[in-house]
Structures are given as C-alpha cells and as structure tokens.
Design a protein around this motif. Sequence first.
Motif, PDB file in Angstrom:
ATOM      1  N   VAL A  32       0.852  -1.186   0.000  1.00 23.79           N
ATOM      2  CA  VAL A  32       0.000   0.000   0.000  1.00 23.79           C
ATOM      3  C   VAL A  32       0.893   1.244   0.000  1.00 23.79           C
ATOM      4  CG1 VAL A  32      -1.758   1.300   1.264  1.00 23.79           C
ATOM      5  CG2 VAL A  32      -1.841  -1.213   1.194  1.00 23.79           C
ATOM      6  N   LEU A  33       0.611   2.127  -0.912  1.00 26.29           N
ATOM      7  CA  LEU A  33       1.392   3.350  -1.078  1.00 26.29           C
ATOM      8  C   LEU A  33       1.232   4.223   0.169  1.00 26.29           C
ATOM      9  CD1 LEU A  33       3.111   4.534  -3.360  1.00 26.29           C
ATOM     10  CD2 LEU A  33       1.056   5.650  -4.227  1.00 26.29           C
ATOM     11  N   ALA A  34       2.341   4.676   0.726  1.00 17.45           N
ATOM     12  CA  ALA A  34       2.280   5.436   1.984  1.00 17.45           C
ATOM     13  C   ALA A  34       2.245   6.941   1.760  1.00 17.45           C
ATOM     14  CB  ALA A  34       3.456   5.067   2.879  1.00 17.45           C
ATOM     15  N   GLU A  35       2.599   7.376   0.566  1.00 16.39           N
ATOM     16  CA  GLU A  35       2.463   8.816   0.290  1.00 16.39           C
ATOM     17  C   GLU A  35       2.152   9.013  -1.186  1.00 16.39           C
ATOM     18  OE1 GLU A  35       6.244  10.676   1.341  1.00 16.39           O
ATOM     19  OE2 GLU A  35       7.041  10.218  -0.642  1.00 16.39           O
ATOM     20  N   ALA A  36       1.494  10.121  -1.469  1.00 13.37           N
ATOM     21  CA  ALA A  36       1.113  10.410  -2.851  1.00 13.37           C
ATOM     22  C   ALA A  36       2.371  10.531  -3.714  1.00 13.37           C
ATOM     23  CB  ALA A  36       0.307  11.693  -2.901  1.00 13.37           C
ATOM     24  N   VAL A  37       2.229  10.146  -4.972  1.00 11.41           N
ATOM     25  CA  VAL A  37       3.357  10.208  -5.914  1.00 11.41           C
ATOM     26  C   VAL A  37       3.025  11.241  -6.983  1.00 11.41           C
ATOM     27  CG1 VAL A  37       4.699   8.926  -7.622  1.00 11.41           C
ATOM     28  CG2 VAL A  37       3.949   7.790  -5.517  1.00 11.41           C
ATOM     29  N   TYR A  38       3.989  12.108  -7.288  1.00 12.73           N
ATOM     30  CA  TYR A  38       3.812  13.133  -8.315  1.00 12.73           C
ATOM     31  C   TYR A  38       4.764  12.850  -9.464  1.00 12.73           C
ATOM     32  CZ  TYR A  38       1.130  15.258  -4.636  1.00 12.73           C
ATOM     33  OH  TYR A  38       0.189  15.462  -3.664  1.00 12.73           O
ATOM     34  N   SER A  39       4.368  13.249 -10.658  1.00 10.19           N
ATOM     35  CA  SER A  39       5.159  12.872 -11.827  1.00 10.19           C
ATOM     36  C   SER A  39       6.444  13.684 -11.937  1.00 10.19           C
ATOM     37  CB  SER A  39       4.339  13.051 -13.102  1.00 10.19           C
ATOM     38  OG  SER A  39       5.108  12.590 -14.204  1.00 10.19           O
ATOM     39  N   ALA A 142      -1.979   8.538  -2.042  1.00  3.23           N
ATOM     40  CA  ALA A 142      -1.560   7.671  -0.946  1.00  3.23           C
ATOM     41  C   ALA A 142      -2.674   6.653  -0.669  1.00  3.23           C
ATOM     42  CB  ALA A 142      -1.296   8.502   0.308  1.00  3.23           C
ATOM     43  N   ASN A 143      -2.291   5.541  -0.104  1.00  4.63           N
ATOM     44  CA  ASN A 143      -3.214   4.496   0.375  1.00  4.63           C
ATOM     45  C   ASN A 143      -3.811   3.615  -0.712  1.00  4.63           C
ATOM     46  OD1 ASN A 143      -2.793   5.386   3.029  1.00  4.63           O
ATOM     47  ND2 ASN A 143      -4.312   6.995   2.737  1.00  4.63           N
ATOM     48  N   ILE A 144      -3.407   3.814  -1.987  1.00  6.91           N
ATOM     49  CA  ILE A 144      -3.887   2.847  -2.971  1.00  6.91           C
ATOM     50  C   ILE A 144      -3.019   1.589  -2.881  1.00  6.91           C
ATOM     51  CG2 ILE A 144      -4.578   4.719  -4.564  1.00  6.91           C
ATOM     52  CD1 ILE A 144      -2.465   2.918  -6.409  1.00  6.91           C
ATOM     53  N   VAL A 145      -3.630   0.482  -3.257  1.00  2.00           N
ATOM     54  CA  VAL A 145      -2.919  -0.794  -3.265  1.00  2.00           C
ATOM     55  C   VAL A 145      -2.234  -0.927  -4.630  1.00  2.00           C
ATOM     56  CG1 VAL A 145      -3.140  -3.277  -2.979  1.00  2.00           C
ATOM     57  CG2 VAL A 145      -4.734  -1.733  -1.800  1.00  2.00           C
ATOM     58  N   ILE A 146      -0.967  -1.258  -4.605  1.00  2.00           N
ATOM     59  CA  ILE A 146      -0.200  -1.323  -5.849  1.00  2.00           C
ATOM     60  C   ILE A 146      -0.570  -2.580  -6.648  1.00  2.00           C
ATOM     61  CG2 ILE A 146       2.106  -1.417  -6.867  1.00  2.00           C
ATOM     62  CD1 ILE A 146       1.594   1.228  -5.553  1.00  2.00           C
ATOM     63  N   THR A 147      -1.071  -2.333  -7.855  1.00  2.00           N
ATOM     64  CA  THR A 147      -1.420  -3.417  -8.785  1.00  2.00           C
ATOM     65  C   THR A 147      -0.370  -3.485  -9.886  1.00  2.00           C
ATOM     66  OG1 THR A 147      -2.645  -1.846 -10.131  1.00  2.00           O
ATOM     67  CG2 THR A 147      -3.892  -3.010  -8.423  1.00  2.00           C
ATOM     68  N   ALA A 148      -0.523  -4.467 -10.769  1.00  3.66           N
ATOM     69  CA  ALA A 148       0.360  -4.549 -11.937  1.00  3.66           C
ATOM     70  C   ALA A 148       0.242  -3.274 -12.770  1.00  3.66           C
ATOM     71  CB  ALA A 148      -0.002  -5.777 -12.771  1.00  3.66           C
ATOM     72  N   ALA A 149      -0.970  -2.760 -12.910  1.00  2.00           N
ATOM     73  CA  ALA A 149      -1.176  -1.538 -13.684  1.00  2.00           C
ATOM     74  C   ALA A 149      -0.441  -0.363 -13.045  1.00  2.00           C
ATOM     75  CB  ALA A 149      -2.668  -1.238 -13.799  1.00  2.00           C
ATOM     76  N   ALA A 150      -0.526  -0.275 -11.732  1.00  2.00           N
ATOM     77  CA  ALA A 150       0.151   0.829 -11.031  1.00  2.00           C
ATOM     78  C   ALA A 150       1.664   0.720 -11.201  1.00  2.00           C
ATOM     79  CB  ALA A 150      -0.227   0.824  -9.549  1.00  2.00           C
ATOM     80  N   ILE A 151       2.167  -0.497 -11.165  1.00  4.21           N
ATOM     81  CA  ILE A 151       3.613  -0.705 -11.374  1.00  4.21           C
ATOM     82  C   ILE A 151       4.013  -0.239 -12.769  1.00  4.21           C
ATOM     83  CG2 ILE A 151       5.356  -2.524 -11.719  1.00  4.21           C
ATOM     84  CD1 ILE A 151       4.143  -3.954  -9.291  1.00  4.21           C
ATOM     85  N   GLY A 152       3.186  -0.566 -13.763  1.00  2.03           N
ATOM     86  CA  GLY A 152       3.457  -0.106 -15.121  1.00  2.03           C
ATOM     87  C   GLY A 152       3.388   1.411 -15.220  1.00  2.03           C
ATOM     88  N   TYR A 153       2.387   1.971 -14.607  1.00  4.71           N
ATOM     89  CA  TYR A 153       2.161   3.417 -14.652  1.00  4.71           C
ATOM     90  C   TYR A 153       3.356   4.169 -14.049  1.00  4.71           C
ATOM     91  CZ  TYR A 153      -0.654   7.724 -13.829  1.00  4.71           C
ATOM     92  OH  TYR A 153      -1.150   8.999 -13.808  1.00  4.71           O
ATOM     93  N   LEU A 154       3.756   3.752 -12.854  1.00  5.53           N
ATOM     94  CA  LEU A 154       4.887   4.403 -12.189  1.00  5.53           C
ATOM     95  C   LEU A 154       6.159   4.271 -13.031  1.00  5.53           C
ATOM     96  CD1 LEU A 154       4.065   3.066  -8.615  1.00  5.53           C
ATOM     97  CD2 LEU A 154       4.085   5.494  -9.247  1.00  5.53           C
ATOM     98  N   SER A 155       6.383   3.067 -13.549  1.00  3.91           N
ATOM     99  CA  SER A 155       7.597   2.825 -14.340  1.00  3.91           C
ATOM    100  C   SER A 155       7.604   3.662 -15.612  1.00  3.91           C
ATOM    101  CB  SER A 155       7.700   1.341 -14.707  1.00  3.91           C
ATOM    102  OG  SER A 155       7.692   0.550 -13.547  1.00  3.91           O
TER     103      SER A 155
END
Lengths: 390, 390
Positions: A32-39, A142-155
Amino acid sequence: MIQVADALKIIAENSCKMPISKIKVSKSLGFVLAEAVYSPINMPPFRQSAMDGYAFTHSGLNQFEVVKTAQAGDFLDEKIEENQAVRIFTGAFVPDDVDTVVMQEYTRITDNLLQIDKMPVAYANVRAKGEQIKKGELVLDANIVITAAAIGYLSSLGITKIKVYEKPKVAILVTGNELVSAGKKLPKGKIYESNSVMLEAALKTIGIKKTAVFKVKDSLKKTKIVIESCLENYDVLLVSGGISVGDYDYVREALLKNSVTELFYKINQKPGKPLFFGRKENKIVFALPGNPASSLTCFYVYALPALKKMMGFEAIHLQEIKRKINTDFSNTSGKTLFLKALYDEEKVTVLESQSSAMLNTFSIANGLIVIPHDIAHVKANEKVVVLPFN
Amino acid sequence: MIQVADALKIIAENSCKMPISKIKVSKSLGFVLAEAVYSPINMPPFRQSAMDGYAFTHSGLNQFEVVKTAQAGDFLDEKIEENQAVRIFTGAFVPDDVDTVVMQEYTRITDNLLQIDKMPVAYANVRAKGEQIKKGELVLDANIVITAAAIGYLSSLGITKIKVYEKPKVAILVTGNELVSAGKKLPKGKIYESNSVMLEAALKTIGIKKTAVFKVKDSLKKTKIVIESCLENYDVLLVSGGISVGDYDYVREALLKNSVTELFYKINQKPGKPLFFGRKENKIVFALPGNPASSLTCFYVYALPALKKMMGFEAIHLQEIKRKINTDFSNTSGKTLFLKALYDEEKVTVLESQSSAMLNTFSIANGLIVIPHDIAHVKANEKVVVLPFN
C-alpha cells in the motif's frame, strides 16, 4: 465473551500501521502506497505522433517533399520547410517545425512526393507534451494498493522507488503435545500438525512471506520463552491451540507473563469461540483455536483485517455481499455462525460438514455465510451476508 | 481480423496443459492438483474425545474412581475397570476400555471420586476412528486449485507431496528503439519502458514467478536470435510492441523464421486490435501491443486464460458478471470495447480516460466492461458484462 462486531472494532483500533519504507517499484505488488506520488516528467515527454503517417506544417498545401523518416525513439532536430514532410511512426518525436500528422491511409506517395488526399485539421494526430500527465501532477494517491497496472504506470514515468507500508513479520507458534509433523510416523494418540503450513499459506495470499514457525510442547516455561522471543522479533504472533477451556490458562499465563494485554478472549460465535486477542506495544497476538477449520475461520475474519490494517489497507474487512441462501436454516445457539459456503452471482449454498475440525469443506468453499447471533431462523431464498475469500 | 469470441476459442484450443510434477504440499498454494488424492490414514486416527471431561464405560453407574489423566497426545493402554474413569481432554485418545465422555460441566469431583449429575447417552462425545475421513477415501479431486485450506487439509492427513501441473516459464521480450529503462536519464525522443515490470507483476498475481525479461533494439537479426532462445528455454513468450501496422512485419518475420505458426493476428476490438497469437509445438507466443493499457488489457483477456489452461485450471477466462452501467454509451466503432471500470455489487462506472497509452485509469480500475462489437448503444442502468480483475 463479546459479540463479533465488538471484536472486529477492538482489533481495528489496536492494529497499528507498520513503518514506512522506500522499496523498488518492481517489487511493490500488493503493498500500500504510503504517500502520494507526483510525476517527475511530462508524459509524453515531447510532442508525439499518435499515428503512422506523415508529419507536416498545416498551411493549406497538400503536396510535400518527404525529407526524413522519424521512427519511435528518433530525435530529429533538423529544419523542416513548409513544403517538406517527415515520414513518421506512432510514438515518434514530432519535429519542432511541424504541427500535424496525416494518417498514411489518407495519402499517396510517389518517389519522395507526398500527396494528401484527405486533409486533417491542424494539430491532428499529435499528442501534446504532457498531454497525459504533466510534471508535478498527481500520479497516484496515498493508500492505494499497488497493482500490476500501477507498477506499469509508475515505471512509465521513470519512477523506480516508492514509499510503502512495510508488511508485518509474522511468527506462528504451534502448541500441543499431540502434534506430529506431516511426513513422520504417527504414534498412537497423536495427530498431524497442519495449522502452521495452512496459516503460512493464508499469509502468502496477502503477500506476507516473512513468517516463521515455532513449535513447543505443553510446557509453561518453554512457551513463555518462545513467546518472548517472538514478540521481540516479529510484529504479529499467531498462537495455534492451547486456548480452549481445558488448557487456556496455560497459554494465557505465558502471554500475560510477557506483558501482553488481553483485549478480548472468547467471541459469541461458532466456530472459533475461544479466540484470544492481545497487544504489547505495537505488537499484536492472536491465539487461534487449534481446530483447523476454526483456526482458518478466525484467521480470515479477525487476523486478516488486523494484518491489512498494519499493511496500510483502508478496506480491511472481508467484503460483505448478499446472496439468496439455498435452504432454511435455524440458529438456536444464540451465537453468530460462520458457515462454509459456495456462492455465485445469485445464490449461496451452505456446504455439508461444518465441523470445526475438518478442512474438507473449507477446501472447496469460496466464502463464509454469516448468520448473526440474534437471528434464529433464515428461510430459503432470503438474502444473507456472505464473506467471499477471493 | 477476427472477433473476440473466436480469438478466445483459438487460444483455449492451442494452450496445452503443462507437465505434471510432484511438489511439496507446503509450496503448492495456487497450483492445480493433477490427480485425485486419497487419504493414507483414518482421521481421527483413533477414538478421540470431543470434549474436556471424563471418559468411562456407559453401564448405569454414575460414580467412578478417577484413575488416570489423558491429555491430547497421550496414549493410555492400561486396563480401565467399569467403576473407573479417566480425566480426559479434547482431542485425547479414548482408552479402549471406555466408550463415553461426559462434559466436565455435568460432573462433580471430590478427591478422586467422580459424580456424574447429568448422564450422557452411551458413546457421547467420542469421535469414532475415521469419522471425518477413512483411509483410502477421496481427499481432494483432481483439478482443484490448492488453497490455504487445502494445504491444511492435506497436511492434517500427513500428506507432504502432491502431483500438480507445473507453472509455465514465461519470457517477456520488449522491443522498441524508443525505450529506456526507468531510473536512467531520458534522451529526447525516448520514453520509459514499463511493460516488462508490469507484465512480470501481472504474472505474479497468478503465481508465475519464473519469468525473464529480454530487450532488443529494432533489428530483425537480433530479434530472431532472442526469439529462438526464448522458444527453447521458456513455455510462453510475450512480445511487447513491434506488432502495430508500421512495424508488424518485422516482429512477425522474426516469429515466422522461428517456425511459429500464426493462429491469428488482429482482433476486432479496442484497445488491443493488433494482437498476435502463435504456436510452436507446445510453446505459445502472444505479441502484445506496445501501448501499456492495451498490453495489459490483452494480457488479462487473452494471455491469462492461456496461462491458466496450461496451469490446469478448469475455469480459465475472466469471470463474467452483470452490472448496471452508470451512463449511456455509444459504440459506433463496430468493435468490441473493453472499458476500464469500477464496479460494486450493484453498478459499474465507466472510468474517464480510456486511452490505450496510459495506465492511470487502469491503476484504479477493478474490472473491464465489455461492449460487444454488434451493440451500438447502451443505456444508463442497462446491465452490461463486467470482467472483474482477480
């Protein structure tokens, strides 16, 4: 003895979020993401062709000399004149001098001469820099659960590390003189110990792999020492067995001697009545019934929410859905019942053999029916609450 | 170009079950059982007390001398006379000479003298040997998916190894000159590569961890060599990118030169139209679109069922549920649409930004709405098919 709802409330109040760590995005599935992520970048990072076609300046001309080719990954910074065009492919950098891309289907090409048959509007088929997300904009809350999609998005935004809540380390302490490990010969009076592998597997389903199993014979002294070490080195302690009437004082004594505060013992439910929940600072302890099916029921209904709370999940309890029950059902016990069940989109079927000792039914169940303690009768086709396992 | 249903059929027909292996029960979570399992023992393995209380012979007497104590795990084989009783605990071996257990709540004890105030019926509170399962009886049918409960169940019967279908080893081949790994500086014209970590994470969600990522620049020769090696060493090859119109022939050529039979190319859908599926002996190849959201949609809808078929699953496709859609929706494309969506028990909401390039919406979606190619309009509150993730 307390009611189910009170027990769940006490557990939620006493399970504390784990510390935050920075981990690799590639290893973050299920955290679970502990803080918001900005681009950190614009996406796309440059004006990008959305089509395979030709890039040109929209000026009224419909014939161009094709002077260059831009594949995805190329960077063309040469001057492109108004009567010139660039052969371009999806995803490619659109040179600064041009503003429009025409789909190749709407063109004819003879040698290097491009004829546009169907003129697009100006700026067509060009994705603006930062069109999808701009540098500094919110990527994930913050507080979203990291999915495969989120991993792709962040990367895709070049992000390699994120802050997440750590997962708790869990010690499983198995008590009982009667227990023998599977694979060994079974002496008379003994049975095979199965709760440790079962609980380790159940923990794996929510991504908790840092587990250790300890086994003690029924000795206060030894149990006390092992509990002490578990409380030092792990975040959560699951004790299996030693908590029913006949032997309760024994595990309880070992816990109390280790300064574990008892928050409740015994829930008005079946199976799993003799459940103990305690806390020592930020460490929590569940003493689960020794009967395998009771143990697993208590794990899903009570321990799982505690673990999810610690992992930073916002929705911690098993989801509640409603389905039509297949049969009349009487509950004269005055206890909340958890029944092994198979549900589908319409209905739910109470499975045979609800024995607290056997896992045969549990092995094929996909959820638990909840019959509240104050409901004495349920009629077939009435809607009841089902807790899906997923 | 084929329709979605035909593509799914071709994939199911061409994905072959993996070989069978014997593995440890403790490591079998999420595997599919390849053969039925029968119990090697009776459970319980002996007559077992179901209560804490006293064991005695039901003969009309209600006073007994307590001569022994039997805790769980003990084996008492001394003679117990008709006027004698044994202090006994739940799970303990019931000595051969006695037949009934009385709950301690219904007794009084003075020194060693037991007085039964409420006489149970004969054989009460004694679990018969093999009451739960007898030696040789079916434990679990072939083709069930191993859950934590199943692991507990098998272990409780002393079973340590089972035959399961192996999980496929998956190679992920990423193509594209424009791609740079996250963490590196982004040169002009380049974008971050994210599909490999995304696909690895998606594979992990179904328990596939044996994956390897290969990256090649857009070179036919190099691509051909890497594909050859992937087909030799892996069961499934996922190619990412290089399959859209502009560059299709290129990856296709490399696949064909490796004797991969093309089973379809292009599906009448959005996103993910340029999906390629091929086979070489028992190895299968998906060439997924390079756009992240298209790639992940194709993974869930097409690659996942293939992988599950190989792993021995009987239900291989994403489950189909029906929910009321939140909005009117027009589909003038003549294509089947997969829309990122959030559903609950009642309704489903089409999420904003259905772009095939971005994973922002996918990161918070919990399912896909399917709008069939031949449905032009859907009205708000009409029920539509939703494919939940999980």
